[in-house]
Design an enzyme around this catalytic site. Sequence first.
Site, mmCIF file in Angstrom:
data_model
loop_
_atom_site.group_PDB
_atom_site.id
_atom_site.type_symbol
_atom_site.label_atom_id
_atom_site.label_comp_id
_atom_site.label_asym_id
_atom_site.label_seq_id
_atom_site.Cartn_x
_atom_site.Cartn_y
_atom_site.Cartn_z
ATOM 1 N N GLU A 47 44.814 54.041 53.477
ATOM 2 C CA GLU A 47 44.698 52.596 53.714
ATOM 3 C C GLU A 47 44.626 52.288 55.209
ATOM 4 O O GLU A 47 43.875 51.418 55.635
ATOM 5 C CB GLU A 47 45.884 51.851 53.086
ATOM 6 N N CYS A 202 29.665 43.446 45.384
ATOM 7 C CA CYS A 202 29.699 42.118 46.008
ATOM 8 C C CYS A 202 29.678 42.306 47.533
ATOM 9 O O CYS A 202 30.606 41.949 48.236
ATOM 10 C CB CYS A 202 30.947 41.366 45.563
ATOM 11 N N CYS A 209 24.516 41.210 41.981
ATOM 12 C CA CYS A 209 25.110 40.383 40.916
ATOM 13 C C CYS A 209 24.661 40.843 39.530
ATOM 14 O O CYS A 209 25.405 40.724 38.562
ATOM 15 C CB CYS A 209 24.746 38.917 41.129
ATOM 16 N N CYS A 212 27.157 43.096 38.208
ATOM 17 C CA CYS A 212 28.557 42.697 38.367
ATOM 18 C C CYS A 212 29.168 42.265 37.030
ATOM 19 O O CYS A 212 28.531 41.549 36.256
ATOM 20 C CB CYS A 212 28.634 41.552 39.379
ATOM 21 N N CYS A 218 31.028 33.462 37.734
ATOM 22 C CA CYS A 218 31.062 33.424 39.206
ATOM 23 C C CYS A 218 30.458 32.091 39.689
ATOM 24 O O CYS A 218 29.289 31.800 39.458
ATOM 25 C CB CYS A 218 30.280 34.603 39.787
HETATM 26 S S1 SF4 Z 1 28.408 37.710 40.566
HETATM 27 FE FE1 SF4 Z 1 29.744 36.799 42.119
HETATM 28 S S2 SF4 Z 1 31.412 38.260 42.336
HETATM 29 FE FE2 SF4 Z 1 29.732 39.325 41.307
HETATM 30 S S3 SF4 Z 1 28.532 40.338 42.932
HETATM 31 FE FE3 SF4 Z 1 27.610 38.334 42.545
HETATM 32 S S4 SF4 Z 1 28.605 36.971 44.029
HETATM 33 FE FE4 SF4 Z 1 29.883 38.798 43.884
#
Ligand code: SF4
Length: 370
Positions: A47, A202, A209, A212, A218
């Site tokens: 970390e 992200c 996205c 994601c 989102c």
């Molecule tokens: S959907 Fe939202 S959280 Fe997911 S990668 Fe895209 S901007 Fe980021």
Amino acid sequence: MTKQKPEAAVAQTEAFNQAVLDWFSGSGRKDLPWQQNPTPYRVWISEIMLQQTQVQTVIPYYLRFVAQYPDVATLADAGVDQVLHLWTGLGYYARARNLHRTAKQVVQNHGGEFPHDVEALETLPGIGRSTAGAIAALSMHIKAPILDGNVKRVLTRYFAIAGYPESSAVKKQLWTVAESLLPEQKIAAYTQAMMDLGATLCTRSSPACYQCPLTSDCQALAGDTIAEFPGKKPKKALPVKAVSMLILRNEAGHVLLEKRPDSGIWGGLYSLPEQAANDTDASPEPGWVAYAESGLQINPLTLEPLPTIRHSFTHYNLDITPLLSQGWKLEADDATVADSDRWLWYPLDHSVEVGLAAPVKKLLTRLKPD
Ligand code: SF4
């Protein structure tokens, strides 16, 4: 008494956790060296190294470091110079010094064991709240939030949290949100998943996205406002300085320029003679003679103010009020301009090639050549 979350919020949190954990089990990173045998010591080293530094850069340093110092006792016994030597190339050397100090404190004050408590971890040198949370969650399975740059990016976008994340109000809001989302189980996987989401999907400039797990809720994606999150650092208002510049034109229409000293702003360039802006605020009596900073003698009643322009430097704005005098003649006793290395009658057809200060060039192009 613990505050109860409304049912809808609980369901939303559970859906968020499940989506993140499902994604992690299929696509998260599980082969990073510090994920193998994730003791508090190994997680802590990783970390600290990962602050300000990319994973790929950290890996070889991490492997060398834990090979040389496999536990907190060996690190505490090492000389700080040896530790700094192993750190060479990673940068931000205060991190290495704090690492060494923390190792000594863990050995001396905590019997060689990292405290199993986020607040106690935070008292150790170089360990802030997010690092303490990561050590606690990843190596001790304590339900603690983290808020590194990756997680801030995901949360500000997912919840469309406006404002600069380092400002105290936004940071407080983000900690509250991060805490409220923590799952009851699998805290280590969830914590790693949130880091990975920010690091791999992200991302700052081109978030993936379409891959994601959070697309359905989102808010930044729904509002097509991803680029607005996280909010930028507000720019500080720059101080403003003011100056008057004398545009003294002779009968041929040429403008008197003065070469600036080699050091300082516009060093060695030609500029207009200046005088402090306030000198012209007074209401001079007829015949009153102003002495510009450059040593010229000027009757202010002959000066016509032109619109002020602003020139921006990194640390301040300069408001320049041009004061025009047409058909200007040398006073009989003014020998200043005779020094031709310093002064130049500049023709407005720009046929003389000299370096001009940027705002002076702008002002001269607005004047009509006669
Ligand atoms: S959907 Fe939202 S959280 Fe997911 S990668 Fe895209 S901007 Fe980021």
